[in-house]
Scaffold this motif. Structure first.
Motif, PDB file in Angstrom:
ATOM      1  N   THR A 109       0.814  -1.216   0.000  1.00 39.45           N
ATOM      2  CA  THR A 109       0.000   0.000   0.000  1.00 39.45           C
ATOM      3  C   THR A 109       0.846   1.265   0.000  1.00 39.45           C
ATOM      4  O   THR A 109       0.393   2.312  -0.470  1.00 39.45           O
ATOM      5  CB  THR A 109      -0.953   0.015   1.210  1.00 39.45           C
ATOM      6  OG1 THR A 109      -0.191  -0.156   2.403  1.00 39.45           O
ATOM      7  CG2 THR A 109      -1.961  -1.118   1.107  1.00 39.45           C
ATOM      8  N   GLY A 131       1.140  -3.627   4.577  1.00 40.89           N
ATOM      9  CA  GLY A 131       0.791  -2.245   4.856  1.00 40.89           C
ATOM     10  C   GLY A 131       2.002  -1.344   4.956  1.00 40.89           C
ATOM     11  O   GLY A 131       3.144  -1.768   4.750  1.00 40.89           O
ATOM     12  N   GLU A 165      -1.995 -10.990   5.548  1.00 42.92           N
ATOM     13  CA  GLU A 165      -1.932  -9.530   5.580  1.00 42.92           C
ATOM     14  C   GLU A 165      -1.090  -9.074   6.758  1.00 42.92           C
ATOM     15  O   GLU A 165      -1.310  -9.503   7.890  1.00 42.92           O
ATOM     16  CB  GLU A 165      -3.326  -8.920   5.673  1.00 42.92           C
ATOM     17  CG  GLU A 165      -3.297  -7.393   5.655  1.00 42.92           C
ATOM     18  CD  GLU A 165      -4.677  -6.758   5.587  1.00 42.92           C
ATOM     19  OE1 GLU A 165      -4.754  -5.521   5.435  1.00 42.92           O
ATOM     20  OE2 GLU A 165      -5.674  -7.502   5.674  1.00 42.92           O
ATOM     21  N   LEU A 211      -0.271  -5.649   8.636  1.00 41.03           N
ATOM     22  CA  LEU A 211      -0.720  -4.266   8.732  1.00 41.03           C
ATOM     23  C   LEU A 211       0.434  -3.338   9.101  1.00 41.03           C
ATOM     24  O   LEU A 211       1.557  -3.779   9.320  1.00 41.03           O
ATOM     25  CB  LEU A 211      -1.864  -4.145   9.733  1.00 41.03           C
ATOM     26  CG  LEU A 211      -3.239  -4.608   9.204  1.00 41.03           C
ATOM     27  CD1 LEU A 211      -3.333  -6.116   9.226  1.00 41.03           C
ATOM     28  CD2 LEU A 211      -4.374  -4.021  10.028  1.00 41.03           C
ATOM     29  N   THR A 243      -3.546 -12.595   9.806  1.00 41.92           N
ATOM     30  CA  THR A 243      -3.362 -11.146   9.840  1.00 41.92           C
ATOM     31  C   THR A 243      -2.461 -10.803  11.019  1.00 41.92           C
ATOM     32  O   THR A 243      -2.586 -11.386  12.101  1.00 41.92           O
ATOM     33  CB  THR A 243      -4.705 -10.401   9.987  1.00 41.92           C
ATOM     34  OG1 THR A 243      -5.338 -10.810  11.195  1.00 41.92           O
ATOM     35  CG2 THR A 243      -5.606 -10.687   8.808  1.00 41.92           C
ATOM     36  N   PRO A 285      -1.954  -3.910  13.439  1.00 47.08           N
ATOM     37  CA  PRO A 285      -0.755  -3.073  13.317  1.00 47.08           C
ATOM     38  C   PRO A 285       0.096  -3.097  14.592  1.00 47.08           C
ATOM     39  O   PRO A 285      -0.338  -3.571  15.615  1.00 47.08           O
ATOM     40  CB  PRO A 285      -1.346  -1.670  13.090  1.00 47.08           C
ATOM     41  CG  PRO A 285      -2.665  -1.716  13.807  1.00 47.08           C
ATOM     42  CD  PRO A 285      -3.184  -3.115  13.603  1.00 47.08           C
ATOM     43  N   ASN A 290      -2.587  -5.553  17.652  1.00 50.03           N
ATOM     44  CA  ASN A 290      -1.664  -4.461  17.943  1.00 50.03           C
ATOM     45  C   ASN A 290      -0.931  -4.674  19.278  1.00 50.03           C
ATOM     46  O   ASN A 290      -1.488  -5.164  20.252  1.00 50.03           O
ATOM     47  CB  ASN A 290      -2.404  -3.122  17.965  1.00 50.03           C
ATOM     48  CG  ASN A 290      -3.643  -3.133  18.825  1.00 50.03           C
ATOM     49  OD1 ASN A 290      -4.641  -3.758  18.466  1.00 50.03           O
ATOM     50  ND2 ASN A 290      -3.579  -2.462  19.960  1.00 50.03           N
TER      51      ASN A 290
END
Length: 451
Positions: free
Chosen positions: A254, A274, A290, A292, A307, A310, A328
């Motif tokens: 991204t 990300g 994924e 982040l 995932t 973040p 997170n």
């Protein structure tokens, strides 16, 4: 046809202003030497010799860490590239096929370029890799007519006319191993620097009736690292290439300019990365996973559908199965998380095994270190670990078991049991206003005494 490799890694790199040998400075979280070895090993060589010098023990250790099969030999005196290659030749005695000479501080030679040099060997006894330089500077110049190479002239010994030539020498050479050994043995040091130049083998070969040829590559491949500024340039060049390859391979970035890859990072197609993600060595991200923003990953494996982030950190030994969620401010180290595990936030899992579809509450810590030894925590399938649980290892929580929030678990918890390990709550009705009045009076007295 078998192939041998000689990688020159003896230089001190005085312009790096460092005690660390030049070839051990890192690009993409790996020593420069490993980049050169990776390119050469794409040829599947039967023999690899790394020539060491400054910091020989450390360089040899780094070389063996990348490929335990490699041999090392020390160049005790730095008498030039020809002298360095001569140190390796006894280890290649009797080897059939071709030999490449590569450089430990030149990290970006492509495997395709080396294959092109092998193909050119069918037409020439010696093949040299050259490039058209935007600014030739102090590079050696290639005197060529078409593909045929006449000689190589070092900058120190070049005439003004020769210095105007932009076709420059990368230093990379390919020749039959026995022929290379014979040519190297004939190199002298009658030049301005009094050194034994490997480049002299071209002129020696032609005088013996052997042909020499040149293969031209992009200048970016020949980037050598001699200063900290060039090291930064090399890092930027690697990252630009790695980001472009990831995008071409179907990875979503991204914010590509903020993602940093390591030399051995593997990311599968349809993975999403990300912004501000940093990959250390030894990371594999499977297709469909994924990562982040603001995550740091090293030595870990993330499976399809998982995932991360973040703001998460995966350390060496972290294994995330399919559909795992790590949220997170979670840190995972040397832990295996089976399918569907959820670790939402503010958690440390170290030296742990977590069964499928288990939920780890916020603030959970596996207390794995007793000051001397590490211990393992085992959590079964479909367990529920309440928020702020301290799991004092070694300890096991069974399948389907539950721990109460705020518990300190020091004993094994059987399957489907509930474990509570916290102090009993005591409630004093009406005491709060009295305490506040007492605190305020004490504060007022302190302020009066200080006035």
């Amino acid at each position: 046809m078998p192939v041998s490799l000689v990688i020159l890694a003896a230089g001190q790199g005085t312009r790096m202003n460092s005690d660390l040998p030049k070839v051990l400075h890192q690009v993409a979280a790996a020593p420069l030497l490993h980049h050169a070895m990776q390119a050469g090993l794409s040829l599947d060589p039967e023999k690899l010799v790394v020539v060491t010098g400054h910091g020989a023990e450390a360089v040899a250790k780094a070389a063996r860490a990348y490929d335990a099969r490699c041999d090392t030999v020390m160049q005790a005196e730095q008498l030039g590239t020809g002298h360095a290659v001569a140190q390796a030749m006894p280890l290649l005695a009797g080897m059939a096929g071709d030999c490449f000479v590569l450089y430990g501080d030149t990290p970006f030679i492509r495997p395709e370029t080396l294959e092109a040099m092998l193909a050119a060997r069918a037409r020439h006894a010696v093949v040299v890799l050259g490039f058209e330089a935007r600014d030739p500077g102090r590079y050696g110049r290639l005197i060529a007519e078409g593909e045929a190479l006449q000689r190589i002239v070092e900058f120190k010994d070049a005439t003004d006319e020769e210095r105007a030539i932009t076709l420059c020498n990368s230093g990379v050479i390919c020749a039959d191993t026995a022929v290379l050994a014979d040519l190297v043995s004939a190199i002298g040091n009658s030049n301005a620097a009094g050194e034994y130049y490997l480049t002299d083998i071209v002129e020696i070969a032609r005088k013996r009736g052997l042909s020499a040829g040149v293969v031209i590559c992009d200048e970016a491949e020949t980037l050598g690292v001699n200063t900290r500024a060039q090291l930064a340039e090399a890092e930027a060049a690697f990252q630009a290439r790695a980001r472009a390859e990831a995008l071409d391979n179907g990875v979503t970035l991204t914010a590509p300019e903020t993602v940093f890859f390591a030399l051995d990072t593997h990311v599968g197609r349809d993975a999403i990365i990300g912004p501000n993600v940093i990959f250390g060595p030894g990371v594999t991200i499977e297709s469909g996973a994924e990562i982040l923003a603001f995550c740091h990953l090293t030595g870990c494996h993330v499976s399809r559908g998982a995932t991360v982030g973040p703001f998460a950190r995966l350390r060496p030994g972290a294994e995330l199965a399919e559909d795992v969620h790590v949220g997170n401010f979670v840190e995972i180290k040397n832990a295996i998380l089976d399918e569907g595990v959820k670790v939402g936030h503010l958690t440390y899992l170290g030296d742990a095994d977590v069964g499928e579809h288990t939920n780890i509450g916020a603030g959970t810590v596996t207390c794995n270190y007793d000051g001397v030894n590490k211990h393992r925590t085992k959590i079964g399938k479909r367990a529920f670990i309440g928020s702020d649980t301290m799991l004092v290892a070694p300890v096991t929580v069974g399948d389907g078991a539950m721990t109460g929030s705020g518990s300190v678990i020091t004993e094994n918890v059987p399957a489907e049991a509930v474990a509570l390990g916290r102090a009993k709550q005591v409630t004093k009705p009406g005491l709060a206003p009295k305490l506040f009045d007492m605190y305020k009076a004490a504060k007022a007295k302190r302020q009066k005494d200080q006035a």
